[in-house]
Scaffold this motif. Structure first.
Motif, PDB file in Angstrom:
ATOM      1  N   VAL A 157       0.851  -1.192   0.000  1.00 27.32           N
ATOM      2  CA  VAL A 157       0.000   0.000   0.000  1.00 27.32           C
ATOM      3  C   VAL A 157       0.888   1.243   0.000  1.00 27.32           C
ATOM      4  CG1 VAL A 157      -1.787   1.288   1.215  1.00 27.32           C
ATOM      5  CG2 VAL A 157      -1.852  -1.214   1.191  1.00 27.32           C
ATOM      6  N   PHE A 158       0.709   2.088  -1.019  1.00 25.03           N
ATOM      7  CA  PHE A 158       1.494   3.299  -1.209  1.00 25.03           C
ATOM      8  C   PHE A 158       0.605   4.496  -0.884  1.00 25.03           C
ATOM      9  CE2 PHE A 158       3.072  -0.127  -3.726  1.00 25.03           C
ATOM     10  CZ  PHE A 158       4.450  -0.039  -3.638  1.00 25.03           C
ATOM     11  N   ILE A 159       1.018   5.292   0.130  1.00 23.52           N
ATOM     12  CA  ILE A 159       0.164   6.352   0.671  1.00 23.52           C
ATOM     13  C   ILE A 159       0.846   7.698   0.472  1.00 23.52           C
ATOM     14  CG2 ILE A 159      -1.275   6.993   2.626  1.00 23.52           C
ATOM     15  CD1 ILE A 159      -0.374   4.378   3.983  1.00 23.52           C
ATOM     16  N   ASN A 160       0.171   8.609  -0.201  1.00 27.44           N
ATOM     17  CA  ASN A 160       0.763   9.913  -0.508  1.00 27.44           C
ATOM     18  C   ASN A 160       0.990  10.764   0.747  1.00 27.44           C
ATOM     19  OD1 ASN A 160       0.142  12.260  -3.247  1.00 27.44           O
ATOM     20  ND2 ASN A 160       1.627  12.334  -1.626  1.00 27.44           N
ATOM     21  N   ASP A 219       0.237  10.203   4.275  1.00 26.88           N
ATOM     22  CA  ASP A 219       0.558   9.705   5.606  1.00 26.88           C
ATOM     23  C   ASP A 219       2.068   9.634   5.811  1.00 26.88           C
ATOM     24  OD1 ASP A 219      -2.138   9.423   5.784  1.00 26.88           O
ATOM     25  OD2 ASP A 219      -2.121   7.336   6.410  1.00 26.88           O
ATOM     26  N   CYS A 220       2.485   9.883   7.062  1.00 25.58           N
ATOM     27  CA  CYS A 220       3.873   9.697   7.492  1.00 25.58           C
ATOM     28  C   CYS A 220       3.959   8.392   8.287  1.00 25.58           C
ATOM     29  CB  CYS A 220       4.310  10.865   8.375  1.00 25.58           C
ATOM     30  SG  CYS A 220       4.300  12.462   7.528  1.00 25.58           S
ATOM     31  N   PRO A 221       5.169   7.889   8.524  1.00 25.25           N
ATOM     32  CA  PRO A 221       5.290   6.649   9.303  1.00 25.25           C
ATOM     33  C   PRO A 221       4.579   6.706  10.658  1.00 25.25           C
ATOM     34  CG  PRO A 221       7.369   7.136   8.224  1.00 25.25           C
ATOM     35  CD  PRO A 221       6.471   8.317   7.957  1.00 25.25           C
ATOM     36  N   ARG A 222       4.548   7.888  11.292  1.00 26.72           N
ATOM     37  CA  ARG A 222       3.916   7.989  12.614  1.00 26.72           C
ATOM     38  C   ARG A 222       2.404   7.780  12.559  1.00 26.72           C
ATOM     39  NH1 ARG A 222       4.674  13.393  11.151  1.00 26.72           N
ATOM     40  NH2 ARG A 222       2.787  14.701  11.288  1.00 26.72           N
ATOM     41  N   HIS A 223       1.803   7.935  11.365  1.00 29.99           N
ATOM     42  CA  HIS A 223       0.357   7.756  11.232  1.00 29.99           C
ATOM     43  C   HIS A 223      -0.050   6.287  11.107  1.00 29.99           C
ATOM     44  CE1 HIS A 223       0.604  11.993   9.410  1.00 29.99           C
ATOM     45  NE2 HIS A 223       0.054  12.114  10.602  1.00 29.99           N
ATOM     46  N   LEU A 224       0.895   5.419  10.825  1.00 30.20           N
ATOM     47  CA  LEU A 224       0.560   4.032  10.515  1.00 30.20           C
ATOM     48  C   LEU A 224       0.177   3.255  11.761  1.00 30.20           C
ATOM     49  CD1 LEU A 224       3.365   3.206   7.921  1.00 30.20           C
ATOM     50  CD2 LEU A 224       1.049   4.051   7.500  1.00 30.20           C
ATOM     51  N   PRO A 225      -0.786   2.350  11.656  1.00 30.67           N
ATOM     52  CA  PRO A 225      -1.200   1.552  12.815  1.00 30.67           C
ATOM     53  C   PRO A 225      -0.135   0.526  13.172  1.00 30.67           C
ATOM     54  CG  PRO A 225      -2.311   0.765  10.846  1.00 30.67           C
ATOM     55  CD  PRO A 225      -1.554   2.001  10.439  1.00 30.67           C
ATOM     56  N   THR A 226      -0.082   0.154  14.436  1.00 32.19           N
ATOM     57  CA  THR A 226       0.892  -0.834  14.891  1.00 32.19           C
ATOM     58  C   THR A 226       0.322  -2.248  14.909  1.00 32.19           C
ATOM     59  OG1 THR A 226       0.267  -0.369  17.186  1.00 32.19           O
ATOM     60  CG2 THR A 226       2.138   0.853  16.284  1.00 32.19           C
ATOM     61  N   SER A 227      -0.998  -2.363  14.753  1.00 28.16           N
ATOM     62  CA  SER A 227      -1.623  -3.687  14.734  1.00 28.16           C
ATOM     63  C   SER A 227      -2.952  -3.597  13.986  1.00 28.16           C
ATOM     64  CB  SER A 227      -1.856  -4.199  16.162  1.00 28.16           C
ATOM     65  OG  SER A 227      -2.752  -3.338  16.864  1.00 28.16           O
ATOM     66  N   TRP A 248      -3.599  -4.752  10.939  1.00 32.00           N
ATOM     67  CA  TRP A 248      -3.501  -4.743   9.475  1.00 32.00           C
ATOM     68  C   TRP A 248      -2.424  -5.728   9.024  1.00 32.00           C
ATOM     69  CZ3 TRP A 248      -6.723  -1.695   6.421  1.00 32.00           C
ATOM     70  CH2 TRP A 248      -7.507  -0.769   7.110  1.00 32.00           C
ATOM     71  N   GLU A 249      -2.406  -6.890   9.631  1.00 34.36           N
ATOM     72  CA  GLU A 249      -1.401  -7.883   9.308  1.00 34.36           C
ATOM     73  C   GLU A 249      -1.504  -8.276   7.837  1.00 34.36           C
ATOM     74  OE1 GLU A 249      -3.282  -7.895  11.998  1.00 34.36           O
ATOM     75  OE2 GLU A 249      -1.718  -7.474  13.489  1.00 34.36           O
ATOM     76  N   GLY A 250      -0.342  -8.386   7.192  1.00 34.11           N
ATOM     77  CA  GLY A 250      -0.314  -8.750   5.781  1.00 34.11           C
ATOM     78  C   GLY A 250      -0.129  -7.571   4.846  1.00 34.11           C
ATOM     79  N   VAL A 251      -0.097  -6.339   5.411  1.00 33.10           N
ATOM     80  CA  VAL A 251       0.072  -5.141   4.587  1.00 33.10           C
ATOM     81  C   VAL A 251       1.512  -4.640   4.694  1.00 33.10           C
ATOM     82  CG1 VAL A 251      -0.646  -2.765   4.165  1.00 33.10           C
ATOM     83  CG2 VAL A 251      -2.335  -4.468   4.879  1.00 33.10           C
ATOM     84  N   GLU A 252       2.100  -4.325   3.560  1.00 35.45           N
ATOM     85  CA  GLU A 252       3.420  -3.691   3.514  1.00 35.45           C
ATOM     86  C   GLU A 252       3.203  -2.212   3.191  1.00 35.45           C
ATOM     87  OE1 GLU A 252       6.828  -3.727   0.173  1.00 35.45           O
ATOM     88  OE2 GLU A 252       6.520  -5.700   1.110  1.00 35.45           O
ATOM     89  N   TRP A 253       3.469  -1.346   4.178  1.00 35.28           N
ATOM     90  CA  TRP A 253       3.167   0.074   4.048  1.00 35.28           C
ATOM     91  C   TRP A 253       4.319   0.823   3.370  1.00 35.28           C
ATOM     92  CZ3 TRP A 253      -1.738   0.595   5.055  1.00 35.28           C
ATOM     93  CH2 TRP A 253      -2.349  -0.100   6.093  1.00 35.28           C
ATOM     94  N   HIS A 254       3.947   1.798   2.530  1.00 34.92           N
ATOM     95  CA  HIS A 254       4.923   2.677   1.894  1.00 34.92           C
ATOM     96  C   HIS A 254       4.412   4.120   1.981  1.00 34.92           C
ATOM     97  CE1 HIS A 254       7.358  -0.543  -0.054  1.00 34.92           C
ATOM     98  NE2 HIS A 254       6.211  -1.208   0.005  1.00 34.92           N
TER      99      HIS A 254
END
Length: 381
Positions: free
Chosen positions: A40-43, A45-53, A55-61
């Motif tokens: 998932v490529f997100i325009n 959001d910053c890393p601090r916005h990402l959930p810590t749990s 959403w297993e199986g998602v690779e965040w960018h």
């Protein structure tokens, strides 16, 4: 196994219709393709916005607001491992999708919500959008607008409507704390509306909704109109309320916390948004899910969540709103509209998350090999 790539403007930094739609799409892909890598490529959001749990199986960018970083990250990932599919939730990225398709050969799909595609002028975005492999309009209204826009060059279309969280938006008693906050008594008739209060969104006709209160209060003296939301048009609306002598019976409390949103719907007897420029309107589904009688405009994508009038009252937004509001407040109309549990169940069957999964499964089956068939008995949606 080759991944599926998803390209989105934003997911967690702020809350809005496209953010909700994008999260829903990602969750559905996780449900339908549990063994397929999902990038998932997100325009914005910053890393601090990402959930810590959760959403297993998602690779965040996350790109932290840099479109250049977003493009570079997406194209580098495609070079490392070509995806089965690139799916974007906003038309702004159509040129990047076209380039991605040219370089990778992967099919590219794009969601189409409303005004962002209705008003597309000739240029790179429109040119690229017309050359994608599939467009996913959220409503029949937006699908028709796309056909008019592209004519014979229109890409294939598959309507994929918004959905709502039926576990969160369901009927229930009004919150005593909210009633106290707004100075309301139990059972007092409340009309609730929720939208962005922007000068660019006056086609939502909130001014007509406010003016209708003058006539409506002559018949239902204790009725209250509550309009939630923020924006640059709020001072104008507050002035209108004061000039019409409606202080105290038309309330504009500002932004409503997501954690209190369902309780606001449950506090209301009627939800009203007489817009003529809605691409769909998730708020209608949320209100209906909470068992609220709903009034919407009859000229746009609002027809879809109201099922052409089966789930709520469709009105001409140019006409006086006092009469249709009085009808709903006094339970005049289709019996289903005024039975909260039955209304919520009927809407859920058509627009809750399992229905979204079923539609997406059907669209994916012909294009992405290995899509699991939708089975409501075994699914955790």
């Amino acid at each position: 196994m080759r991944p599926i790539d998803v390209l989105v403007p934003e997911l967690f930094a702020n809350e809005g219709g496209i953010q909700v739609y994008s999260r829903t799409l990602i969750r559905a892909l996780l449900q339908l393709r549990p063994h397929t890598p999902l990038r998932v490529f997100i325009n914005n959001d910053c890393p601090r916005h990402l959930p810590t749990s959760g959403w297993e199986g998602v690779e965040w960018h996350p790109a932290g607001g840099s479109t250049w970083q977003l493009a570079a990250s997406l194209l580098r990932a495609a070079r490392r491992r070509r995806p089965q599919l690139l799916l974007s939730t906003h038309a702004n990225y159509a040129p990047l999708q076209w380039l991605h398709h040219r370089l990778s050969g992967s099919p590219s799909w794009c969601s189409a919500h409303g005004i962002e595609v209705w008003t597309l002028q000739p240029g790179p975005r429109r040119w690229a959008l017309g050359r994608l492999q599939l467009l996913l309009p959220v409503s029949r209204f937006t699908a028709s607008a796309l056909r008019r826009k592209f004519s014979v060059r229109c890409p294939p279309l598959a309507v994929l409507p918004n959905c709502f969280d039926a576990q969160r938006f369901h009927p229930g008693p009004p919150s005593p704390a909210l009633l106290q906050r707004y100075g309301l008594r139990p059972g007092q008739p409340v009309v609730f509306s929720l939208t962005r209060l922007s000068t660019g969104d006056r086609a939502k006709h909130l001014n007509r909704l406010i003016r209708a209160m003058v006539e409506l209060r002559s018949e239902i003296p204790d009725v209250v109109l509550l309009i939630g939301g923020e924006g640059d048009d709020r001072p104008h609306l507050k002035t209108l309320v004061h000039d019409l002598g409606l202080d105290g019976c038309v309330l504009l409390p500002g932004q409503i916390s997501p954690s209190e949103l369902a309780d606001h719907y449950r506090m209301a007897r009627v939800f009203a948004l007489p817009s003529e420029k809605e691409g769909f309107g998730i708020v209608f589904l949320e209100a209906l899910g909470c068992g609220c009688a709903v009034l919407a405009g009859n000229r746009d994508g609002s027809r879809d969540p109201l099922a052409d009038g089966r789930f709520g009252l469709l009105v001409d937004p140019d006409q006086s709103l006092a009469v249709p509001l009085r009808q709903l407040l006094t339970s005049e109309g289709e019996p289903l509209w005024f039975v909260p549990e039955a209304l919520s169940q009927a809407v859920g069957q058509q627009f809750a998350f399992p229905a979204f999964c079923e539609r997406l499964s059907s669209v994916l089956a012909d294009v992405v090999p290995g899509t699991m068939p939708w089975d409501p008995l075994t699914s955790s949606c």
